[in-house]
Scaffold this motif. Structure first.
Motif, PDB file in Angstrom:
ATOM      1  N   MET A  55     -26.115  29.999 -71.245  1.00 36.72           N
ATOM      2  CA  MET A  55     -25.833  28.937 -72.168  1.00 36.72           C
ATOM      3  C   MET A  55     -26.944  28.107 -72.792  1.00 36.72           C
ATOM      4  N   THR A  56     -27.360  28.068 -74.264  1.00 34.66           N
ATOM      5  CA  THR A  56     -28.233  27.840 -74.616  1.00 34.66           C
ATOM      6  C   THR A  56     -28.140  26.055 -74.846  1.00 34.66           C
ATOM      7  N   HIS A  57     -29.306  25.537 -74.284  1.00 32.97           N
ATOM      8  CA  HIS A  57     -29.150  23.857 -74.293  1.00 32.97           C
ATOM      9  C   HIS A  57     -30.359  23.454 -75.684  1.00 32.97           C
ATOM     10  N   SER A  58     -29.871  22.391 -76.061  1.00 31.65           N
ATOM     11  CA  SER A  58     -30.708  21.765 -77.112  1.00 31.65           C
ATOM     12  C   SER A  58     -32.040  21.192 -76.579  1.00 31.65           C
ATOM     13  N   ASP A  67     -31.011  18.059 -74.644  1.00 34.71           N
ATOM     14  CA  ASP A  67     -30.299  18.496 -73.461  1.00 34.71           C
ATOM     15  C   ASP A  67     -31.370  18.724 -72.446  1.00 34.71           C
ATOM     16  N   GLN A  68     -32.538  19.720 -72.677  1.00 41.99           N
ATOM     17  CA  GLN A  68     -33.472  20.047 -71.834  1.00 41.99           C
ATOM     18  C   GLN A  68     -34.231  18.744 -71.581  1.00 41.99           C
ATOM     19  N   LYS A  84     -33.312  15.527 -71.434  1.00 38.92           N
ATOM     20  CA  LYS A  84     -32.360  14.680 -70.604  1.00 38.92           C
ATOM     21  C   LYS A  84     -32.494  15.126 -69.191  1.00 38.92           C
ATOM     22  N   SER A  85     -32.642  16.622 -69.052  1.00 38.09           N
ATOM     23  CA  SER A  85     -32.601  17.059 -67.507  1.00 38.09           C
ATOM     24  C   SER A  85     -33.874  16.706 -66.880  1.00 38.09           C
TER      25      SER A  85
END
Length: 185
Positions: free
Chosen positions: A1-4, A7-8, A10-11
């Motif tokens: 699944m590709t993350h924006s 999102d990356q 935030k992780s």
């Protein structure tokens, strides 16, 4: 699944919104947020915030304030009302800035911080969801030290050097907001 990219990010880190745009905060859902006078001014110019402004003015007037004090109180109330609206959209805390004009007055900074916290309490907001944002002057750091000793969490800003960061650490402040580019200069 590709993350924006968001999102990356935030992780790996805590995302803090430095915005008065409630729709952007709702859309991006940062953990924490911050307010400052320029953001409050920007929020005041947005038509969707007109009711907040009118309510803040009416409350300050009903409290008996007049003239310049009426304006100052209205701004404090508006700042807290906007902070309360932000807190409805985030899980973390909101940093609420003490007027920079008080940066060289320890006692006035403490008094303003307590006044802001009292307003938040009126709106049912727990003190633990608030960071009091204070300039990292010597006086501001002393105010933060005193506030932290009373259980008030502080975010020290306008931090330009390692000496300020060390003084903040020694004062036991909760958070610092350094201007990283300036520290590296």
């Amino acid at each position: 699944m590709t993350h924006s990219a968001l999102d990356q990010l935030k992780s790996m880190t805590t995302i803090v919104a430095d915005s008065s745009d409630l729709s952007a905060i709702e859309k991006f859902r940062p953990l924490d947020a911050t307010t400052n006078p320029s953001l409050i001014t920007a929020a005041a110019s947005q038509p969707e915030n007109r009711a907040l402004i009118e309510n803040a003015f009416a409350q300050a007037k009903a409290e008996g304030y007049a003239n310049d004090e009426l304006i100052e109180r209205t701004i404090d109330i508006l700042t807290v009302k906007l902070g309360a609206e932000i807190l409805k959209l985030i899980k973390g805390r909101v940093s609420t800035e003490v007027d920079a004009a008080l940066s060289y007055d320890t006692e006035a900074t403490i008094a303003k911080a307590k006044a802001l916290l009292a307003l938040y309490k009126q709106y049912g907001i727990d003190q633990n969801r608030i960071l009091i944002k204070i300039a990292s002057t010597w006086e501001g750091i002393q105010a933060a030290k005193a506030l932290e000793a009373e259980g008030v969490h502080c975010n020290l800003t306008l931090l330009f050097g390692l000496h300020q960061a060390q003084a903040c650490a020694e004062a036991g402040v909760t958070l610092i907001s350094p201007f990283v580019g300036r520290i590296l200069d």
